[in-house]
Design a protein around this motif. Structure first.
Motif, short mmCIF file in Angstrom:
data_model
loop_
_atom_site.label_atom_id
_atom_site.label_comp_id
_atom_site.label_asym_id
_atom_site.label_seq_id
_atom_site.Cartn_x
_atom_site.Cartn_y
_atom_site.Cartn_z
N HIS A 9 0.86 -1.17 0.00
CA HIS A 9 0.00 0.00 0.00
C HIS A 9 0.90 1.23 0.00
CE1 HIS A 9 0.75 -0.18 4.41
NE2 HIS A 9 0.70 -1.47 4.15
N SER A 51 -5.87 -3.38 2.64
CA SER A 51 -5.45 -2.00 2.88
C SER A 51 -6.36 -1.02 2.16
CB SER A 51 -4.01 -1.80 2.42
OG SER A 51 -3.90 -1.92 1.03
N ARG A 52 -6.41 0.20 2.74
CA ARG A 52 -7.18 1.30 2.15
C ARG A 52 -6.75 2.60 2.79
NH1 ARG A 52 -13.01 3.70 3.39
NH2 ARG A 52 -12.12 3.58 5.45
N ASP A 53 -6.36 3.57 2.01
CA ASP A 53 -6.13 4.94 2.47
C ASP A 53 -5.37 5.05 3.80
OD1 ASP A 53 -7.60 5.75 0.24
OD2 ASP A 53 -9.47 5.80 1.36
N VAL A 91 -11.63 -4.86 1.18
CA VAL A 91 -12.21 -3.54 1.36
C VAL A 91 -12.62 -3.00 -0.01
CG1 VAL A 91 -11.87 -1.20 2.23
CG2 VAL A 91 -10.73 -3.10 3.35
#
Length: 136
Positions: A9, A51-53, A91
């Motif tokens: 990420h 994962s995200r942001d 996600v």
């Protein structure tokens, strides 16, 4: 020790771990191999984190979920689980999807951890039944 597949990420790479004492951790690494963060967990981590942001979503073997900030490793939220999860969480558009050993698909709000809905997959998925071959 068991290690999960890595999640990339941005410029960080994260890996989950499981220890013999049923605890685990999630580790974040910079591109040059330096540790960016280490977050100890009270549960084993067997599945690749999502994962995200700037957030890492970790599913524990016990069904618990933990969200960790990638900038410093702090816990953003966590929830206890009723049943062990199978496979990595996903996600998508603000929702975290998991599936447990009982075949229950769940959608959780990725920002708060609140359960949005759950569905028993055995209600909608059935195995085909064997039938005699009549094309002989």
């Amino acid at each position: 020790m068991h290690l999960t597949a890595p999640t990339v990420h941005g410029n960080l790479l994260s890996v989950g771990t499981s220890n013999i004492d049923s605890t685990g951790s999630v580790l974040g690494f910079h591109e040059d191999g330096r540790i960016a963060y280490r977050h100890e967990l009270p549960r084993e981590v067997k599945w690749k984190p999502a994962s995200r942001d700037g957030e890492i979503y970790v599913a524990g073997l016990d069904g618990g979920l933990t969200v960790v900030a990638t900038d410093d490793g702090r816990t953003l939220w966590q929830s206890a689980g009723a049943d062990a999860l199978v496979g990595s969480p996903r996600v998508v558009e603000g929702r975290l999807f998991t599936i447990d050993v009982r075949g229950r698909l769940k959608s959780v709000d990725a920002d708060s951890g609140s359960l949005e809905w759950g569905r028993d997959l055995d209600e909608v998925v059935s195995l085909p039944t064997a039938s005699p071959n009549t094309n002989n």
